[in-house]
Design a protein around this motif. Structure first.
Motif, PDB file in Angstrom:
ATOM      1  N   GLU A  23      -7.536 -17.692 -26.849  1.00 58.84           N
ATOM      2  CA  GLU A  23      -7.053 -16.477 -28.182  1.00 58.84           C
ATOM      3  C   GLU A  23      -6.289 -16.953 -29.615  1.00 58.84           C
ATOM      4  OE1 GLU A  23      -3.590 -13.170 -28.534  1.00 58.84           O
ATOM      5  OE2 GLU A  23      -3.749 -14.251 -27.088  1.00 58.84           O
ATOM      6  N   GLN A  73      -5.810 -16.483 -33.054  1.00 62.97           N
ATOM      7  CA  GLN A  73      -5.251 -15.223 -33.642  1.00 62.97           C
ATOM      8  C   GLN A  73      -4.269 -15.330 -35.147  1.00 62.97           C
ATOM      9  OE1 GLN A  73      -5.233 -11.859 -31.876  1.00 62.97           O
ATOM     10  NE2 GLN A  73      -3.575 -11.190 -32.737  1.00 62.97           N
ATOM     11  N   ASP A  87     -11.290 -15.558 -35.613  1.00 63.47           N
ATOM     12  CA  ASP A  87      -9.826 -15.362 -35.462  1.00 63.47           C
ATOM     13  C   ASP A  87     -10.169 -13.653 -36.251  1.00 63.47           C
ATOM     14  OD1 ASP A  87      -7.187 -14.477 -36.509  1.00 63.47           O
ATOM     15  OD2 ASP A  87      -7.215 -16.639 -36.502  1.00 63.47           O
ATOM     16  N   LYS A 127      -7.659 -12.242 -37.711  1.00 64.98           N
ATOM     17  CA  LYS A 127      -6.219 -11.366 -38.743  1.00 64.98           C
ATOM     18  C   LYS A 127      -5.639 -12.895 -39.086  1.00 64.98           C
ATOM     19  CE  LYS A 127      -4.003  -7.747 -36.051  1.00 64.98           C
ATOM     20  NZ  LYS A 127      -3.084  -7.436 -35.346  1.00 64.98           N
TER      21      LYS A 127
END
Length: 394
Positions: free
Chosen positions: A301, A303, A362, A364
């Motif tokens: 993940e 982010q 990513d 954001k």
């Protein structure tokens, strides 16, 4: 009982639980009195065989002593040490200096032992401080150089490595094995031949360290191998061939770190198992590659990180170009990484995000201004490191 070995009687004066050393003292010296305080400021303890100073009872404290020499055994796991602790729960070594010994301090079966303010220069083959089967033992505020590993920890849950300077060692600054709940915090580890490693453990924390200038072809700021639920947070990775390497690491949290001027900032690679990681709120500046992945089943993940390559548009950003993803699987292509064609390829991708592969993107990203004067040396080593890493694994 106190065993003094070959010790000139005029060199010491004892009063109850206090032993004061002065002048030149000849070891080996073995102490077995619980709670003994050894004041050694201004004294030098010399040794040529075995461990020069052995502490074999709980609660012994040694302050201000200089120890020179020990026996010749430099086996990595069982070296002769300037100071040896066994069964020494809660013992303290404070402001001690060590020279010309294979290991500075060897701690075994001594829970809660603390080494503070150690200054030691090694002979190249053994650990500087070895913690073995010593729950919640700690090394803090110390300066170690010239050892194979400056600090080696094995089977010591809850150990602490804090605010040390670890530099110019033959392999690792800190090296943690088969331990859990270890905290590595506030250290400066720089210019070691390979880097630093935390391996085969769980629930460890590596936070607020400076991991700098590990520039050998296989050098890395930190290797996490076969770790579970370990956190890497608020560290600075700078000038390394590889910044952070995750190998078969599960449930790892990579949070709030700064990756600056590395060849490859973050590499996720696979040997036997797989990887899963949460990579959030980090900053990537001036790296040749921000992310390389050669684990096709990695679950990451990614982010809310900041990148100097992010386009500044409200679109997902992949912190590795499509060439970088290809490079992770075919490292021999590193030779072309700075060629005009590849530079153009990556430049076009940077301006047209729709052309990017969206796996590991990513959603954001935060843009950062590009840094001026990116150092080419570590970046080129990053390319060579990619090739040698792949060759070494196979």
């Amino acid at each position: 009982m106190r065993t003094l070995g070959l010790l000139p009687l005029l060199a010491l004066a004892s009063a109850g639980p206090v032993l004061r050393l002065s002048g030149e003292v000849r070891g080996p010296l073995v102490l077995t009195t619980p709670g003994l305080l050894v004041e050694g400021k201004g004294a030098v303890l010399y040794g040529e065989r075995g461990h020069t100073l052995s502490l074999l009872a709980p609660g012994i404290r040694v302050r201000g002593l200089k120890v020179v020499g020990a026996g010749p055994e430099d086996d990595f796991f069982e070296p002769h040490a300037a100071i040896y602790l066994e069964g020494c729960a809660g013992c303290l070594l404070e402001d001690v200096e060590v020279e010309k010994a294979p290991a500075a301090v060897r701690v075994e079966d001594s829970p809660g032992a603390l080494v503070r303010g150690l200054r030691a220069q090694g002979l190249g083959q053994s650990p500087g401080v070895l913690l073995y089967r010593s729950k919640e033992a700690a090394v803090e505020g110390s300066h170690l150089s010239g050892y194979m590993d400056a600090i080696y920890v094995e089977y010591s849950p809850g150990a602490r490595i804090q605010e040390n300077l670890l530099e110019a060692n033959g392999r690792y600054g800190f090296h943690v094995m088969f331990s859990w709940g270890v905290r590595v915090e506030g250290n400066l580890s720089q210019g070691n031949a390979v880097g630093n490693a935390v391996m085969h453990g769980a629930g460890n924390r590596v936070v607020k360290n400076l991991l700098l200038d590990h520039k050998t072809p296989l050098g890395y700021g930190l290797l996490l191998q076969d770790e579970r639920e370990t956190e890497v947070a608020a560290n600075v990775f700078g000038g390394n061939t590889l910044g952070l390497v995750l190998m078969d690491a599960q449930g790892v949290r990579v949070v709030g770190n700064r990756f600056r001027q590395n060849g490859t900032a973050l590499r996720i690679t696979r040997e036997r198992g797989g990887n899963s990681a949460r990579v959030v709120e980090n900053a990537f500046l001036g790296n040749l590659y921000d992310l390389l992945v050669d684990d096709p089943e990695a679950k990451a993940e990614v982010q809310g990180n900041a990148y100097d390559r992010a386009p500044g548009l409200p679109v997902p950003h992949l912190p590795a170009s499509s060439f970088a993803l290809l490079l992770a699987r075919q490292p021999e292509l590193s030779l072309f990484a700075l060629s005009p064609g590849v530079v153009l390829w990556e430049g076009v991708e940077g301006q047209v995000p729709g052309l990017r592969l969206l796996s590991l993107a990513d959603p954001k990203p935060k843009p950062l201004p590009r840094e001026e004067g990116v150092r080419v040396g570590p970046l080129l080593l990053g390319l060579l490191g990619g090739v040698l890493w792949w060759r070494w694994r196979v």
